[in-house]
Design a protein around this motif. Structure first.
Motif, PDB file in Angstrom:
ATOM      1  N   VAL A 137       1.802   1.731   2.983  1.00 17.12           N
ATOM      2  CA  VAL A 137       2.251   0.518   2.294  1.00 17.12           C
ATOM      3  C   VAL A 137       1.064  -0.388   1.980  1.00 17.12           C
ATOM      4  O   VAL A 137       0.964  -0.938   0.876  1.00 17.12           O
ATOM      5  CB  VAL A 137       3.308  -0.221   3.136  1.00 17.12           C
ATOM      6  N   GLN A 138       0.147  -0.531   2.925  1.00 15.68           N
ATOM      7  CA  GLN A 138      -1.012  -1.382   2.669  1.00 15.68           C
ATOM      8  C   GLN A 138      -1.850  -0.853   1.519  1.00 15.68           C
ATOM      9  O   GLN A 138      -2.391  -1.641   0.720  1.00 15.68           O
ATOM     10  CB  GLN A 138      -1.874  -1.493   3.928  1.00 15.68           C
ATOM     11  N   SER A 139      -1.936   0.460   1.382  1.00 15.76           N
ATOM     12  CA  SER A 139      -2.703   1.021   0.269  1.00 15.76           C
ATOM     13  C   SER A 139      -2.065   0.674  -1.066  1.00 15.76           C
ATOM     14  O   SER A 139      -2.772   0.439  -2.059  1.00 15.76           O
ATOM     15  CB  SER A 139      -2.834   2.541   0.416  1.00 15.76           C
ATOM     16  N   LYS A 140      -0.734   0.613  -1.108  1.00 16.73           N
ATOM     17  CA  LYS A 140      -0.048   0.238  -2.350  1.00 16.73           C
ATOM     18  C   LYS A 140      -0.243  -1.246  -2.629  1.00 16.73           C
ATOM     19  O   LYS A 140      -0.468  -1.651  -3.782  1.00 16.73           O
ATOM     20  CB  LYS A 140       1.444   0.568  -2.263  1.00 16.73           C
ATOM     21  N   VAL A 141      -0.154  -2.065  -1.577  1.00 14.15           N
ATOM     22  CA  VAL A 141      -0.369  -3.507  -1.740  1.00 14.15           C
ATOM     23  C   VAL A 141      -1.781  -3.772  -2.245  1.00 14.15           C
ATOM     24  O   VAL A 141      -1.997  -4.587  -3.155  1.00 14.15           O
ATOM     25  CB  VAL A 141      -0.119  -4.241  -0.408  1.00 14.15           C
ATOM     26  N   SER A 142      -2.744  -3.073  -1.684  1.00 15.83           N
ATOM     27  CA  SER A 142      -4.137  -3.244  -2.101  1.00 15.83           C
ATOM     28  C   SER A 142      -4.352  -2.844  -3.551  1.00 15.83           C
ATOM     29  O   SER A 142      -5.280  -3.339  -4.210  1.00 15.83           O
ATOM     30  CB  SER A 142      -5.060  -2.426  -1.197  1.00 15.83           C
ATOM     31  N   ALA A 143      -3.479  -1.950  -4.042  1.00 15.62           N
ATOM     32  CA  ALA A 143      -3.550  -1.525  -5.446  1.00 15.62           C
ATOM     33  C   ALA A 143      -2.739  -2.443  -6.357  1.00 15.62           C
ATOM     34  O   ALA A 143      -2.595  -2.156  -7.543  1.00 15.62           O
ATOM     35  CB  ALA A 143      -3.054  -0.093  -5.575  1.00 15.62           C
ATOM     36  N   GLY A 144      -2.210  -3.530  -5.800  1.00 17.81           N
ATOM     37  CA  GLY A 144      -1.488  -4.496  -6.604  1.00 17.81           C
ATOM     38  C   GLY A 144      -0.010  -4.208  -6.766  1.00 17.81           C
ATOM     39  O   GLY A 144       0.656  -4.829  -7.613  1.00 17.81           O
ATOM     40  N   LYS A 145       0.531  -3.310  -5.963  1.00 17.18           N
ATOM     41  CA  LYS A 145       1.952  -2.959  -6.074  1.00 17.18           C
ATOM     42  C   LYS A 145       2.803  -3.880  -5.193  1.00 17.18           C
ATOM     43  O   LYS A 145       2.359  -4.370  -4.160  1.00 17.18           O
ATOM     44  CB  LYS A 145       2.183  -1.503  -5.651  1.00 17.18           C
ATOM     45  N   HIS A 146       4.041  -4.081  -5.621  1.00 17.38           N
ATOM     46  CA  HIS A 146       4.959  -4.962  -4.893  1.00 17.38           C
ATOM     47  C   HIS A 146       5.742  -4.136  -3.872  1.00 17.38           C
ATOM     48  O   HIS A 146       6.925  -3.849  -4.037  1.00 17.38           O
ATOM     49  CB  HIS A 146       5.913  -5.644  -5.871  1.00 17.38           C
ATOM     50  N   VAL A 147       5.069  -3.749  -2.807  1.00 16.03           N
ATOM     51  CA  VAL A 147       5.656  -2.882  -1.785  1.00 16.03           C
ATOM     52  C   VAL A 147       5.605  -3.608  -0.446  1.00 16.03           C
ATOM     53  O   VAL A 147       4.602  -4.236  -0.105  1.00 16.03           O
ATOM     54  CB  VAL A 147       4.908  -1.536  -1.702  1.00 16.03           C
ATOM     55  N   HIS A 148       6.699  -3.509   0.308  1.00  9.27           N
ATOM     56  CA  HIS A 148       6.824  -4.255   1.556  1.00  9.27           C
ATOM     57  C   HIS A 148       7.335  -3.339   2.672  1.00  9.27           C
ATOM     58  O   HIS A 148       8.286  -2.581   2.466  1.00  9.27           O
ATOM     59  CB  HIS A 148       7.800  -5.423   1.382  1.00  9.27           C
ATOM     60  N   LEU A 149       6.715  -3.410   3.826  1.00  9.99           N
ATOM     61  CA  LEU A 149       7.122  -2.607   4.977  1.00  9.99           C
ATOM     62  C   LEU A 149       8.227  -3.327   5.741  1.00  9.99           C
ATOM     63  O   LEU A 149       8.155  -4.535   5.973  1.00  9.99           O
ATOM     64  CB  LEU A 149       5.928  -2.368   5.898  1.00  9.99           C
ATOM     65  N   VAL A 150       9.249  -2.569   6.146  1.00  2.70           N
ATOM     66  CA  VAL A 150      10.372  -3.124   6.899  1.00  2.70           C
ATOM     67  C   VAL A 150      10.522  -2.335   8.197  1.00  2.70           C
ATOM     68  O   VAL A 150      10.702  -1.115   8.166  1.00  2.70           O
ATOM     69  CB  VAL A 150      11.677  -3.050   6.078  1.00  2.70           C
ATOM     70  N   ASP A 151      10.447  -3.017   9.318  1.00  9.10           N
ATOM     71  CA  ASP A 151      10.607  -2.357  10.614  1.00  9.10           C
ATOM     72  C   ASP A 151      12.091  -2.205  10.910  1.00  9.10           C
ATOM     73  O   ASP A 151      12.744  -3.115  11.411  1.00  9.10           O
ATOM     74  CB  ASP A 151       9.933  -3.169  11.713  1.00  9.10           C
ATOM     75  N   MET A 152      12.638  -1.036  10.596  1.00  9.73           N
ATOM     76  CA  MET A 152      14.048  -0.767  10.852  1.00  9.73           C
ATOM     77  C   MET A 152      14.229  -0.032  12.183  1.00  9.73           C
ATOM     78  O   MET A 152      15.288  -0.125  12.810  1.00  9.73           O
ATOM     79  CB  MET A 152      14.632   0.067   9.704  1.00  9.73           C
ATOM     80  N   HIS A 153      13.203   0.679  12.622  1.00 12.27           N
ATOM     81  CA  HIS A 153      13.328   1.506  13.820  1.00 12.27           C
ATOM     82  C   HIS A 153      13.650   0.676  15.055  1.00 12.27           C
ATOM     83  O   HIS A 153      14.501   1.052  15.869  1.00 12.27           O
ATOM     84  CB  HIS A 153      12.042   2.309  14.041  1.00 12.27           C
TER      85      HIS A 153
END
Length: 248
Positions: free
Chosen positions: A176-192
């Motif tokens: 997810v951080q790699s996508k954010v660093s590339a400017g993408k609107h991606v967010h990690l959600v702790d569901m576990h």
């Protein structure tokens, strides 16, 4: 023991009650949300799954939203039954179809929980994080303005299965951080951590309480990102099941 769980998975994938079938394109004109994934998104065991509690929270918060997708199920009390949950599907199967779904339904936000079937089917589990990364690339390419919420998988109810889930989940923050660093609107959600083994009806799918815990986590994640579900309506009178004054 594992065989019994897998048999339960197969049975629950086809034996559920409630409204079901191809999406009926229910819409109240609100901000479009696509619940995307496998049987846990579809709501196996509790038709509608987390979407019931999420819809209730959105309505109570006076948000106006439209669940979208090609599938349709859940109880009559769930005002919007559309979703993109496919029982038994792995990451690669979702990936093979996701571009078409996104272009058809143009969601503003995507709720992604997928990878459980890669573990259950022992399908190149080591490669599952890479497949998820590719899926995210395809989602963000097809819907670059959408916010994509990526859930770490809920537990599996036996030790070896949950160990594989934890290994998969541990790879997600970096992806997810790699996508954010590339400017993408991606967010990690702790569901576990929100769902325990005690919340699983068959070792895989949540019971009603477990699905509601998922709903609460999704709702909190959506509210944390401005614009992902729009803004609450100010009107206080004549609220409908869609969560807003019909004049708005």
């Amino acid at each position: 023991m594992k065989a019994r769980f897998l048999a339960a998975v197969a049975a629950l994938a086809v034996a559920f009650s409630g409204l079901t079938g191809v999406a009926h394109a229910e819409s109240n004109g609100g901000v479009r949300i696509m619940p995307l994934g496998d049987s846990i998104t579809e709501g196996t065991g509790v038709p509608g799954g987390y979407r019931i509690g999420l819809w209730q929270r959105l309505a109570a918060g006076r948000y106006t939203n439209d669940f979208v997708g090609s599938q349709f199920n859940g109880p009559g009390s769930l005002w919007d039954h559309d979703h993109e949950g496919h029982p038994g599907w792995r990451i690669d199967q979702i990936d093979a179809n996701v571009t078409g779904w996104l272009r058809t339904y143009t969601p503003r936000s995507v709720l992604l929980h997928v990878g459980t079937n890669d573990v259950l089917q022992n399908y190149n589990v080591a490669g599952a994080p890479g497949r998820l990364s590719t899926l995210l690339d395809h989602i963000t390419a097809a819907a670059p303005a959408a916010d994509v919420f990526v859930a770490q998988l809920i537990p599996i109810g036996w030790a070896s299965g949950d160990a594989a889930v934890r290994t998969f989940n541990n790879a997600l923050p970096g992806i997810v951080q790699s996508k954010v660093s590339a400017g993408k609107h991606v967010h990690l959600v702790d569901m576990h951590s929100a769902v325990s083994a005690a919340d699983l009806a068959d070792g895989v799918h949540p019971n009603a309480g477990g699905y509601d815990k998922m709903a609460a986590v999704w709702y909190g994640a959506l509210r944390s990102v401005p614009g992902s579900i729009g803004n609450p309506h100010v009107a206080t009178a004549a609220l409908t099941g869609f969560g807003a004054d019909p004049a708005n």
